[in-house]
Write a protein that holds these residues in place. Structure first.
Motif, PDB file in Angstrom:
ATOM      1  N   LYS A 173       0.792  -1.200  -0.145  1.00 33.95           N
ATOM      2  CA  LYS A 173      -0.559   0.035  -0.193  1.00 33.95           C
ATOM      3  C   LYS A 173       0.681   1.596  -0.154  1.00 33.95           C
ATOM      4  O   LYS A 173       0.273   2.359   0.040  1.00 33.95           O
ATOM      5  CB  LYS A 173      -0.776  -0.187   1.232  1.00 33.95           C
ATOM      6  CG  LYS A 173      -1.841  -1.023   1.164  1.00 33.95           C
ATOM      7  CD  LYS A 173      -2.863  -1.315   2.666  1.00 33.95           C
ATOM      8  CE  LYS A 173      -4.244  -2.076   2.307  1.00 33.95           C
ATOM      9  NZ  LYS A 173      -4.691  -2.460   3.496  1.00 33.95           N
ATOM     10  N   SER A 194      -4.542  -9.292  -2.510  1.00 35.84           N
ATOM     11  CA  SER A 194      -5.392  -8.858  -2.598  1.00 35.84           C
ATOM     12  C   SER A 194      -5.478  -7.647  -3.529  1.00 35.84           C
ATOM     13  O   SER A 194      -6.723  -7.218  -4.086  1.00 35.84           O
ATOM     14  CB  SER A 194      -6.552  -9.302  -2.092  1.00 35.84           C
ATOM     15  OG  SER A 194      -6.874  -8.682  -0.786  1.00 35.84           O
ATOM     16  N   ASP A 195      -5.052  -6.611  -2.710  1.00 34.92           N
ATOM     17  CA  ASP A 195      -5.505  -4.902  -3.594  1.00 34.92           C
ATOM     18  C   ASP A 195      -3.988  -4.633  -3.997  1.00 34.92           C
ATOM     19  O   ASP A 195      -3.686  -3.430  -3.548  1.00 34.92           O
ATOM     20  CB  ASP A 195      -5.421  -4.673  -2.142  1.00 34.92           C
ATOM     21  CG  ASP A 195      -4.982  -4.824  -0.935  1.00 34.92           C
ATOM     22  OD1 ASP A 195      -3.955  -5.201  -1.025  1.00 34.92           O
ATOM     23  OD2 ASP A 195      -5.444  -3.971   0.058  1.00 34.92           O
ATOM     24  N   ASN A 198      -4.626  -1.868  -6.541  1.00 34.47           N
ATOM     25  CA  ASN A 198      -5.486  -0.758  -5.708  1.00 34.47           C
ATOM     26  C   ASN A 198      -4.821   0.260  -5.673  1.00 34.47           C
ATOM     27  O   ASN A 198      -4.938   1.704  -6.098  1.00 34.47           O
ATOM     28  CB  ASN A 198      -6.066  -1.504  -4.207  1.00 34.47           C
ATOM     29  CG  ASN A 198      -7.036  -1.684  -5.302  1.00 34.47           C
ATOM     30  OD1 ASN A 198      -7.862  -2.650  -6.293  1.00 34.47           O
ATOM     31  ND2 ASN A 198      -8.112  -3.059  -4.091  1.00 34.47           N
ATOM     32  N   GLY A 220      -9.766  -9.613  -6.265  1.00 41.36           N
ATOM     33  CA  GLY A 220      -9.187  -8.212  -6.389  1.00 41.36           C
ATOM     34  C   GLY A 220      -8.064  -8.507  -7.753  1.00 41.36           C
ATOM     35  O   GLY A 220      -7.504  -7.060  -8.571  1.00 41.36           O
TER      36      GLY A 220
END
Length: 717
Positions: A173, A194-195, A198, A220
């Protein structure tokens, strides 16, 4: 720099390769000087090495560090590149590298560095490419603090190390510029994040294969609109492929082999991946049929669905995938005829592997239009008929496996195949049943043939002279036929032969002395001839045991289950590199020669079911690699040697020799009278099967060589 370990079977998609090159090429150029702080950080890196690969010659404190080996600087005298791949470095990575505030590219790959990966490098405010692959780093990959600012890292390659622990999820992230992540060949546990996409909209490559990841494939990943390479094979993933994954329409490589995935290949979903070049779902539990929509994947080059539970006929639309190079559908339940597929459209096809299915009919003539074919395996199906003359069109064919079918006319087959000048591996066993071994002296060619397997054909006749012309032959398997006559005297002219199995025939005569002159079995210096030679396709004993190269095989001489007479030649001691010696189930007489104790590399020695007499040579205890030993059912006498390897052998190894005595037997040496047949006999009529099982169990763990079973039990595919 190795951006991706084993990426899509060592093939990097061209678009990403160009991107990687751009990232790895430093635009900086060496300049006149670097700062003292940067020089100090580099010296601390050097101090952490126990082996520095000769860097101290260049890395001297009285010189400009911008001129040091592996260092590059920008025009403002800032260190931008540290490139020390393949320098023989040992030791730890200094966290002080994180003080190089202008460092863009750090490459320490292909060394022997240990310790952990300093968090200071992953959290660097400047590094965009970090490659520490192919080292011995241990420990976990730490998360970044939640308060940390976003990092500029674009490419992270930590593959082929010894990293462990849960695969992190929060760290990504903080990396909204991440393009490629390769964490393959480690021991990470947990789930796939999963991200990833993003926060990293440009994310293009994810390689997590060869770890211990579990759980399902996260939906994702379907949000990764730029994802081109997705690899997570050789893990413990389960469940189905989520529908959302097929929204990642930029995918060029989708690879999940060796997991526990299941489900069907949905026709409507798979057509959305029109950019796919590599689809690898082998070694899973997928079922159903290959959908007709497979033909819409026009760019497909590699198609791997081996070892699943797929069934039905191959769709004719497979012919539309004109860029196919490799098709691997082995070990499924496919059926029907292959004639529906027009292989003549697949002009780029190099490998076609259909081993162990239920295909029927004749081999379609269109296959012989695949002029670039190098490996063709049709073994273990129900094909019939004679080989086509058109097989001679396959000028590059190196590997041909047709075993366990119903082909006929073996003489015609050899006359046709001799035009395949590049043929090195020929497996045609369990065909041509009951025919006569070709005795035609006009059979020639096969100049490059190294492996010939004619197992289980029930061929009659003699070992033919034309085999002597295969001057590069390394492995000869003629077992389970009905061959008669002696072993020909020319056998030692095959100077590369190291594996010979003529077991289960009706061969007669004495063991020829020329057999004791096989040069590849006499000296370790000859082993360099082996190469190694890597097979175009892996060879299988069973679905769980495969051979990738000739060096995986032991050095074998197997004459068992014949009618050989006479004594074991004392010259047997010349074959010093022999690994497996099996003379069992013959009519040999005389003593076990003392010279057999010179075979110090021997792992298997089986002299059972003969008429041997005399003592067991005590020097056999010096054969420290000997793991299987059987002299049962002879007429041997005296004391069984004790200690050493003999303490590991089963009592059944000595059955059927009532004159033997020893501590492991009911008949102890010096006792009054041995009870007849009370040596703890467990011999049954199917002794050979039991011996094979025991041998396979012993070699079931470890490197491939240690998994070798007695050659007469090999069923190569």
């Amino acid at each position: 720099m190795q951006l991706l370990s084993h990426l899509c079977r060592n093939r990097l998609p061209i678009p990403f390769f160009g991107l990687a090159v751009v990232l790895l090429v430093s635009l900086a150029s060496p300049t006149s000087s670097c700062t003292e702080q940067e020089k100090s950080s580099l010296i601390q890196l050097l101090d952490g090495f126990s082996q520095d690969g000769g860097l101290t010659v260049s890395w001297r404190s009285d010189t400009d560090c911008c001129s040091w080996e592996g260092i590059a600087c920008s025009t403002d005298k800032t260190v931008t590149d540290v490139s020390l791949a393949s320098h023989g470095l040992e030791g730890v990575i200094s966290p002080f590298l994180g003080n190089l505030t202008g460092l863009l590219h750090l490459n320490l790959s292909h060394n022997s560095l240990s310790g952990g990966l300093p968090l200071e490098l992953v959290s660097s405010s400047s590094i965009i490419v970090l490659d520490i692959s192919f080292n011995r780093l241990r420990g976990a990959l730490h998360e970044l603090p939640s308060s940390a600012p976003d990092r500029p890292l674009q490419v992270l390659n930590i593959s082929s190390n010894l990293l462990t622990g849960p695969f992190p999820s929060i760290i990504w992230k903080k990396m909204d510029n991440l393009i490629a992540l390769n964490a393959s060949n480690n021991s990470f546990t947990g789930r796939i994040p999963s991200d990833l996409c993003n926060t990293s909209p440009s994310f293009a490559v994810l390689d997590l294969c060869f770890n211990k990841l579990s759980g399902s494939v996260p939906p994702g990943l379907g949000n990764c609109s730029m994802l081109r390479v997705l690899r997570a094979g050789y893990n413990n993933l389960s469940g189905t492929l989520p529908d959302e994954l097929f929204n990642a329409t930029s995918l060029e490589c989708l690879s999940f082999p060796n997991n526990d995935l299941h489900g069907v290949l949905d026709s409507d979903r798979i057509i959305s991946l029109r950019n796919l070049q590599i689809l690898d779902l082998g070694w899973n539990n997928f079922n159903g049929r290959i959908p007709d929509s497979i033909g819409d994947l026009k760019r497909l080059e590699e198609f791997h669905l081996q070892y699943n539970n797929l069934s039905g006929e191959l769709p004719s639309t497979l012919s539309k995938c004109k860029n196919l190079i490799r098709i691997d559908l082995r070990s499924n339940y496919f059926s029907g005829e292959l004639t529906k597929v027009n292989f003549s459209n697949l002009s780029n096809l190099k490998t076609l592997d259909l081993w162990l299915n239920n295909f029927t009919g004749v081999v379609p003539e269109s296959i012989y239009s695949c002029s670039n074919l190098t490996a063709l395996r049709l073994a273990a199906n129900n094909f019939h008929g004679e080989l086509s003359l058109r097989i001679g069109n396959l000028k590059y064919l190196s590997f041909l496996s047709l075993g366990k079918n119903n082909f006929t006319n073996i003489t015609n087959a050899f006359q046709i195949l001799k035009s395949s000048k590049k043929l090195s591996t020929l497996l045609i066993g369990n065909n041509f049943r009951g025919e006569l071994m070709p005795q035609d002296d006009m059979i020639d060619g096969f100049e490059n043939l190294q492996f010939l397997d004619m197992d289980g054909c029930q061929l009659s006749g003699k070992i033919p002279l034309w085999i002597s012309r295969f001057t590069n032959l390394e492995m000869l398997i003629l077992r389970s036929n009905q061959l008669t006559g002696p072993i020909p005297g020319w056998i030692n002219s095959l100077s590369h032969l190291f594996y010979m199995d003529v077991s289960n025939n009706n061969l007669t005569g004495e063991i020829p002395l020329t057999l004791m002159e096989m040069s590849m079995l006499k000296s370790t210096g000859n082993s360099s001839h082996l190469g190694p030679w890597v097979f175009e396709l892996p060879l299988y004993i069973d679905p769980s045991l495969q051979y990738l190269a000739d060096t995986s095989f032991p050095l074998v001489l197997n004459l068992s289950n014949n009618n050989f007479t006479g004594v074991i030649p004392p010259q047997i001691g010349q074959l010093k590199v022999l690994g497996v010696l099996d003379f069992s189930f013959n009519k040999l007489s005389g003593q076990i020669p003392q010279s057999i104790c010179n075979l110090t590399n021997l792992q298997v020695l089986d002299l059972s079911n003969n008429n041997l007499t005399g003592d067991i040579p005590s020097a056999l205890n010096n054969l420290h690699f000997l793991s299987r030993f059987n002299i049962s059912d002879n007429d041997l006498e005296g004391l069984i040697p004790s200690g050493g390897q003999f303490s590991t052998f089963e009592v059944s190894s000595f059955d059927g020799n009532p004159k033997l005595c020893g501590s492991m037997l009911v008949h102890r040496c010096g006792s009054a009278k041995a009870p007849p047949a009370t040596i703890l006999s467990t011999k049954q009529l199917d002794y050979k099967v039991a011996f094979a099982i025991a041998f396979s169990a012993f070699f079931g763990v470890g490197v491939l060589y240690d998994q070798i079973v007695l050659s007469r039990y090999l069923n190569l595919g």
